[in-house]
Design a protein around this motif. Sequence first.
Motif, short mmCIF file in Angstrom:
data_model
loop_
_atom_site.label_atom_id
_atom_site.label_comp_id
_atom_site.label_asym_id
_atom_site.label_seq_id
_atom_site.Cartn_x
_atom_site.Cartn_y
_atom_site.Cartn_z
N SER A 21 0.63 -1.38 0.05
CA SER A 21 -0.14 0.03 -0.06
C SER A 21 0.89 1.22 0.28
CB SER A 21 -0.76 0.13 1.17
OG SER A 21 -1.60 1.39 1.19
N ARG A 22 0.60 2.20 -0.97
CA ARG A 22 1.44 3.19 -1.09
C ARG A 22 0.49 4.51 -0.88
NH1 ARG A 22 4.65 2.82 -6.45
NH2 ARG A 22 3.06 1.25 -6.99
N GLU A 23 -0.67 4.54 -0.06
CA GLU A 23 -1.64 5.52 0.01
C GLU A 23 -0.91 6.81 0.63
OE1 GLU A 23 -5.25 4.48 1.78
OE2 GLU A 23 -5.82 3.14 0.04
N GLN A 24 -0.97 7.97 0.16
CA GLN A 24 -0.43 9.09 0.78
C GLN A 24 -1.04 9.31 2.20
OE1 GLN A 24 2.15 11.05 0.22
NE2 GLN A 24 2.34 11.29 -1.93
N PRO A 25 -0.38 9.28 3.42
CA PRO A 25 -1.15 9.85 4.48
C PRO A 25 -1.85 11.28 4.32
CG PRO A 25 1.45 10.11 4.69
CD PRO A 25 1.24 9.59 3.27
N PRO A 26 -2.57 11.57 5.20
CA PRO A 26 -3.60 12.70 5.09
C PRO A 26 -2.50 14.14 5.13
CG PRO A 26 -4.24 11.37 6.68
CD PRO A 26 -3.07 10.74 6.40
N GLY A 27 -1.41 14.14 5.72
CA GLY A 27 -0.42 15.30 5.46
C GLY A 27 0.52 15.34 4.48
N GLY A 28 0.43 14.25 3.67
CA GLY A 28 1.43 14.18 2.57
C GLY A 28 2.74 13.68 2.94
N LEU A 29 3.80 13.51 1.91
CA LEU A 29 5.12 13.04 2.15
C LEU A 29 6.17 14.06 1.79
CD1 LEU A 29 5.09 9.05 1.51
CD2 LEU A 29 4.99 10.17 3.51
N TYR A 30 7.06 14.19 2.40
CA TYR A 30 8.20 14.92 2.36
C TYR A 30 9.54 14.17 2.20
CZ TYR A 30 4.95 19.11 3.28
OH TYR A 30 3.86 20.06 3.04
N GLY A 31 10.51 14.65 1.49
CA GLY A 31 11.50 13.90 1.32
C GLY A 31 13.03 15.03 1.49
N ALA A 32 13.75 14.47 2.15
CA ALA A 32 14.94 15.44 2.31
C ALA A 32 16.19 14.37 2.09
CB ALA A 32 15.25 16.16 3.65
N LEU A 33 17.26 14.78 1.13
CA LEU A 33 18.33 14.22 0.94
C LEU A 33 19.65 14.87 0.97
CD1 LEU A 33 19.11 11.82 -1.74
CD2 LEU A 33 20.65 13.45 -1.50
N ASP A 34 20.60 14.51 1.78
CA ASP A 34 21.78 15.20 2.25
C ASP A 34 22.87 14.42 1.61
OD1 ASP A 34 24.05 16.32 3.21
OD2 ASP A 34 23.69 15.59 5.32
N LEU A 35 23.73 14.79 0.62
CA LEU A 35 24.66 14.24 -0.03
C LEU A 35 26.05 15.06 0.46
CD1 LEU A 35 26.01 11.94 -1.77
CD2 LEU A 35 25.75 13.52 -3.61
N GLY A 36 26.67 14.47 1.44
CA GLY A 36 27.80 15.02 1.92
C GLY A 36 29.28 14.35 1.17
#
Length: 350
Positions: A21-36
């Motif tokens: 199941s990949r239903e979006q949660p009510p608040g939506g999804l956010y992504g953050a990527l840090d390439l150091g």
Amino acid sequence: MNRSRRKPAAGAQHARKPPASREQPPGGLYGALDLGTNNCRLLIATPNAHGFAVVDAFSRIVRLGEQLAQTGRLSEDAMSRTIDALRVCANKLRWRSVERVRLVATEACRMAENGPDFISRVKQETGLALEIIDRETEAGLAAVGAEPLVDLEAETALVFDIGGGSTEVLWMRRNGARFETVAWTSLAAGVVTISERFGGGVDVTPSSFAAMRDHLRPMLVEFAAQVSAANGGLPPVPSHLLGTSGTVTTIAGVQLGLARYDRSRVDGCWLTSEDIGAVTNRLLHLTYEQRAANPCIGRERADLVLAGCAILEEIRLAFPAERIRVADRGLREGILTMLMKEDGTYGRAV
């Protein structure tokens, strides 16, 4: 983001696929990527009443900045390792249907002659559009991510992030119920660059450790003078230190005697100045193999941990404090916080 299904490339096969199941949660999804310079890290989160909740995460040591200080360029091996890790991140973002993202690259890509070319290659091979951020932006985001762990009763705090290729240091002061950054610096020194500069980090002696510290000291002395000037000429003695980096989380894990690294015990814990000094002295008198055998260090960090300790010792010398708080959080959490605040979703119960 292109959601066409592609066969995962080498390095992606170890990614843990979420439930069907990949239903979006009510608040939506956010992504953050840090390439150091040393690590590739991803967080996927959704807003909640406490700020946000992490839904998925990924971290891999890629050593993108390996030999960068000597050659001025990212090596082919380092770029290939990093792209393998980035494919895992791209797959996770695709599986989760994450639309709101910020994907940043820091010191290695800032400094490398072929950094912009690498960013273009990443886009072509993974579909990820990385943004090379400047040091001021990096420092600000790290501060936002760590701020929830600043002691509410503190008047001042020194926040630092010891990275692979650079170290961000911020002096924060209370302004009402919030803390503001009064002064900051980004040192061109991290665990990878210092380790490589002083023999590679495998056979570290008290003499070579002292040489690391001697090299770092003028950088911190200069910033301490800047903070003192901003502090009305008073000595730069913060209420406490707040460290957000692999160095301080590793030291905390060692000091706590953990049989395996446990973020729930490390994130937010307090160490005394004596604790840190004792762990540093202990690590300095271990062999490389003994450091690698510690479950909170491992072979991937065994040649870097003492370079991080040298940086931390100079930070503690320039900004003496009795306590340090450990944060297993930082840039990615800062990115997520800022994205959600822009959308008005941060801290909202859904």
